[in-house]
Write a protein that holds these residues in place. Structure first.
Motif, PDB file in Angstrom:
ATOM      1  N   GLN A  64      40.605  36.291  46.773  1.00 20.69           N
ATOM      2  CA  GLN A  64      39.591  36.865  47.642  1.00 20.69           C
ATOM      3  C   GLN A  64      39.889  38.349  47.792  1.00 20.69           C
ATOM      4  O   GLN A  64      41.028  38.735  48.054  1.00 20.69           O
ATOM      5  N   ILE A  65      38.863  39.171  47.616  1.00 18.65           N
ATOM      6  CA  ILE A  65      39.001  40.608  47.758  1.00 18.65           C
ATOM      7  C   ILE A  65      38.417  41.000  49.111  1.00 18.65           C
ATOM      8  O   ILE A  65      37.259  40.690  49.404  1.00 18.65           O
ATOM      9  N   ARG A  66      39.236  41.675  49.910  1.00 19.85           N
ATOM     10  CA  ARG A  66      38.858  41.987  51.290  1.00 19.85           C
ATOM     11  C   ARG A  66      39.072  43.468  51.594  1.00 19.85           C
ATOM     12  O   ARG A  66      39.893  44.118  50.969  1.00 19.85           O
ATOM     13  N   PRO A  67      38.364  43.972  52.599  1.00 15.41           N
ATOM     14  CA  PRO A  67      38.561  45.367  53.004  1.00 15.41           C
ATOM     15  C   PRO A  67      39.935  45.558  53.642  1.00 15.41           C
ATOM     16  O   PRO A  67      40.561  44.602  54.094  1.00 15.41           O
ATOM     17  N   ARG A  68      40.387  46.799  53.668  1.00 17.05           N
ATOM     18  CA  ARG A  68      41.596  47.157  54.420  1.00 17.05           C
ATOM     19  C   ARG A  68      41.159  47.531  55.829  1.00 17.05           C
ATOM     20  O   ARG A  68      40.253  48.343  56.009  1.00 17.05           O
TER      21      ARG A  68
END
Length: 148
Positions: A64-68
């Protein structure tokens, strides 16, 4: 995770660090911007930012790619389609759909930490169509039915 995550850098990203966990308890590993020159994200802009990595996940895993959170809080920088899902059979470069929801321009620099990747095991249950579902106390309540 006892499984292995295989990572391949693209030819133009050999100088960038591999994704890495920044603390002992971190769930996500940081991803880096593989931009040739600075990219200006004006308020409202949406741009595709390459990371310079391709991955091979074990079967029954996803990334899963998520914001910082710091970029989101301090600058209004986030990812569209979040969390983005990388399937175990995808072998292309991971690219980020970034948006500036803030009030100021934001400059993305080469090698900047711009997102995080979380690896999860997934389950693919058998799909069965039924005429009825079991009842619960909540039942069909949703969209704020328990209050603010």
């Amino acid at each position: 995770m006892s499984e292995v995550l295989k990572i391949k850098r693209t030819e133009d990203a050999k100088d960038l660090p591999l994704p890495q966990y920044m603390s002992e308890g971190a769930a996500g590993m940081d991803l880096y911007a593989n931009v040739k020159e600075d990219v200006v994200l004006k308020p409202g802009d949406i741009k595709l930012i390459p990371t310079g990595i391709k991955i091979e996940l074990p079967k029954n895993y996803e990334a899963q790619i998520r914001p910082r959170s710091g970029l989101a809080l301090n600058y209004g920088i986030t990812l569209l389609n979040t969390p983005g899902t990388i399937d175990s059979d995808y072998r292309g470069e991971i690219k980020l759909i970034m948006i500036n929801l803030g009030k100021e321009e934001f400059i993305i620099k080469r090698g900047q930490r711009v997102a995080q990747m979380v690896i999860n095991q997934i389950t693919r249950p058998k799909i069965v169509e039924v005429d009825n579902l079991s009842e619960t106390e909540r039942d069909v309540g949703g969209f704020g039915h328990t209050g603010i």
